[in-house]
Design an enzyme around this catalytic site. Structure first.
Site, PDB file in Angstrom:
ATOM      1  N   ASP A 158      -3.950  28.133  20.960  1.00  0.00           N
ATOM      2  CA  ASP A 158      -4.665  29.025  21.913  1.00  0.00           C
ATOM      3  C   ASP A 158      -3.781  29.785  22.707  1.00  0.00           C
ATOM      4  O   ASP A 158      -2.867  30.378  21.956  1.00  0.00           O
ATOM      5  CB  ASP A 158      -5.551  28.137  22.883  1.00  0.00           C
ATOM      6  CG  ASP A 158      -6.664  28.990  23.380  1.00  0.00           C
ATOM      7  OD1 ASP A 158      -6.659  29.832  24.052  1.00  0.00           O
ATOM      8  OD2 ASP A 158      -7.690  28.201  23.136  1.00  0.00           O
ATOM      9  N   HIS A 190      -7.601  31.218  29.028  1.00  0.00           N
ATOM     10  CA  HIS A 190      -8.330  30.774  28.208  1.00  0.00           C
ATOM     11  C   HIS A 190      -7.841  29.370  27.330  1.00  0.00           C
ATOM     12  O   HIS A 190      -8.963  28.344  27.395  1.00  0.00           O
ATOM     13  CB  HIS A 190      -8.469  31.821  26.933  1.00  0.00           C
ATOM     14  CG  HIS A 190      -9.304  31.496  25.917  1.00  0.00           C
ATOM     15  ND1 HIS A 190      -9.172  30.826  24.633  1.00  0.00           N
ATOM     16  CD2 HIS A 190     -10.683  31.845  25.582  1.00  0.00           C
ATOM     17  CE1 HIS A 190     -10.198  30.588  23.785  1.00  0.00           C
ATOM     18  NE2 HIS A 190     -11.110  31.353  24.438  1.00  0.00           N
ATOM     19  N   ASN A 282     -18.398  35.212  18.730  1.00  0.00           N
ATOM     20  CA  ASN A 282     -19.529  35.870  19.691  1.00  0.00           C
ATOM     21  C   ASN A 282     -20.108  37.034  19.555  1.00  0.00           C
ATOM     22  O   ASN A 282     -20.401  37.894  20.252  1.00  0.00           O
ATOM     23  CB  ASN A 282     -18.829  35.886  21.018  1.00  0.00           C
ATOM     24  CG  ASN A 282     -18.042  34.639  21.548  1.00  0.00           C
ATOM     25  OD1 ASN A 282     -18.616  33.709  21.221  1.00  0.00           O
ATOM     26  ND2 ASN A 282     -17.067  34.470  22.430  1.00  0.00           N
TER      27      ASN A 282
END
Length: 481
Positions: A158, A190, A282
């Protein structure tokens, strides 16, 4: 002379006919002149070493002949399980020469990969933990077995992690930084948020698992595919040296356009025994267009809302395996406290955390974990989207139920504001140094208790920062249902 010329032409024709495919990426944002090269499975270590030596001399010759200032060359080297390859910045002539090597499988342009989450509104209830241990929405408690993922290592691939956050209780360590920015911190927030959902004492599912931070995305939540493949490579090697890949979970709350290189790397990690949880994306579109979500061997996760509907932003389609809470999720924030975020980035760590929990509780590993999650889940999700083969929401099955989580904070302890990109720093030339695998900390004793919008992407900053100045099953499963 005539015979020699004939032989030369014939060899050239054979070489061209057998040249590896240089893939095109028409729907992805590519990094200029940056490529990922994958070698064939039968490439030996000697073959790979010879190829690298040849590449160095060929690249030097081509840039000298063209008098170009572009001289970056090889950046990352990949070598784990059956997968060998590398990435780097090369001119067109060098790429054509690389493709002619019979040991090369394919050449792929390097593309931009981004997080699948965004900071959302504050003053929302925390509901994800309670939902995965209940048969219906609206409950307040998270019931779980006190084993709580103990003995399992979770890799956060990440933006980095605030490993000193109080929610990790000293169970988090820094692993590797593939961004090459010299900043072993999470400036985005995040990675800390997703990690809190996986292993945090208050916000997490596997409350006794260990966490390793692997930074592959920068402060703006984006990075090149080449660095993410390098991060996967690092995780597999680290897991092999520290407890085994069959006791390891990798979370990838990120994605971009379809990438054969990234999917191949993810598949190799699964083949080595790791469990991979991947965000579906998304864009409210078919996840088959995204990597690594389109890789069949990973567990691809869509997002659900508090009313058990599919989150409006969540991708859908044959690639999806499961749904997990992804809207308005509260978890850890860098520097302490919490914040709310939404996205399939928030759904995937619920699955990663539950995978670690089940691996400790039941002794399962690898590909068996995703199937077990499907068995334990509930057919609860409405409006799953076209061609989606599942409506299963993850659930821990009640477990043994001898632990109970403290109720998470009713609202974020800090205002949730969008993270502003920071002007990136110029990396040192050449391949970044990858730190040696870090030793795992001792297990502490505890009581039983989004794709960002393309219009916001700072390409000039990104360029300065990084470069100076079983596929068919999911792809076609909808046709057979």
């Amino acid at each position: 002379m005539g015979v020699f010329r004939f032989i030369s032409i014939s060899l050239a024709a054979v070489s061209a006919a057998n040249a590896a495919q240089i893939l095109s990426m028409p729907h992805a944002q590519t990094v200029p002149n940056s490529y990922i090269v994958m070698m064939k499975d039968d490439t030996s270590d000697d073959d790979f070493n010879h190829h690298q030596s040849w590449l160095q001399s060929t690249h030097t010759h081509n840039i000298t002949r063209r008098a170009t200032v572009q001289n970056a060359g090889m950046r990352h080297k990949y070598n784990f399980h059956k997968m060998k390859g590398y990435s780097g910045v090369f001119d067109d002539e060098t790429i054509k020469d690389i493709a002619k090597d019979p040991k090369v499988m394919f050449v792929e342009p390097d593309t931009i990969i981004s997080v699948h989450g965004k900071v959302d509104q504050n003053n929302v209830p925390s509901w994800g933990l309670a939902r995965i241990s209940s048969s219906k929405p609206g409950t307040q408690d998270y019931t779980y077995d006190s084993s709580a993922g103990e003995g399992i290592t979770v890799y956060s691939v990440d933006t980095g992690v605030d490993i000193n956050h109080e929610d990790f209780e000293g169970r988090a360590i820094w692993g590797s930084n593939q961004v090459n920015d010299g900043d072993d911190n999470d400036r985005s927030g995040h990675g800390t948020h997703t990690s809190g959902t996986m292993v945090g004492k208050e916000f997490g599912i596997a409350k006794k698992a260990k966490l390793v931070a692997v930074k592959v995305l920068g402060n703006d939540g984006s990075g090149p595919t080449s660095g993410i493949v390098a991060g996967i490579n690092w995780c597999v090697e680290h897991a092999r040296q520290n407890g085994g890949t069959n006791k390891a979970v990798m979370n990838m709350s990120l994605g971009g356009g379809s990438s054969s290189a990234l999917n191949r790397a993810a598949a190799q990690a699964v083949e080595q025994g790791m469990f991979l949880s991947v965000a579906a994306g998304n864009d409210n579109t078919d996840a088959r267009s995204s990597s690594p979500a389109s890789e069949p061997s990973v567990c691809t996760v869509g997002a659900s809302a508090e009313d058990d509907s599919r989150s409006s932003f969540s991708n859908w389609g044959p690639s999806l395996d499961l749904f997990a809470p992804g809207s308005n999720i509260i978890s850890a924030r860098p520097g302490g406290g919490s914040q709310s975020m939404s996205g399939t980035s928030m759904a995937a760590p619920h699955v990663a955390g539950l995978a670690a929990y089940l691996m400790a509780l039941e002794g399962i590993s690898g590909g068996a974990v995703c199937d077990r999650l499907k068995q334990l889940g509930s057919a609860s999700i409405s409006d799953v989207g076209p061609g989606t083969p599942t409506n299963v929401l993850i659930n821990n099955g009640g477990a043994k139920g001898d632990g109970k989580s403290p109720k998470p904070s009713p609202k974020p302890s800090h205002p949730s504001e969008p993270q502003q990109p920071t002007e990136p720093q110029q990396p040192a030339p050449g391949e970044p140094s990858t730190p040696a695998p870090a030793p795992m900390p001792p297990t502490p004793q505890h009581p039983h208790t989004p794709f960002p919008g393309g219009d916001d992407f700072d390409f000039d900053g990104f360029w300065k920062k990084y470069f100076g100045g079983e596929h068919w099953r999911k792809m076609f499963s909808s046709f057979f249902n």
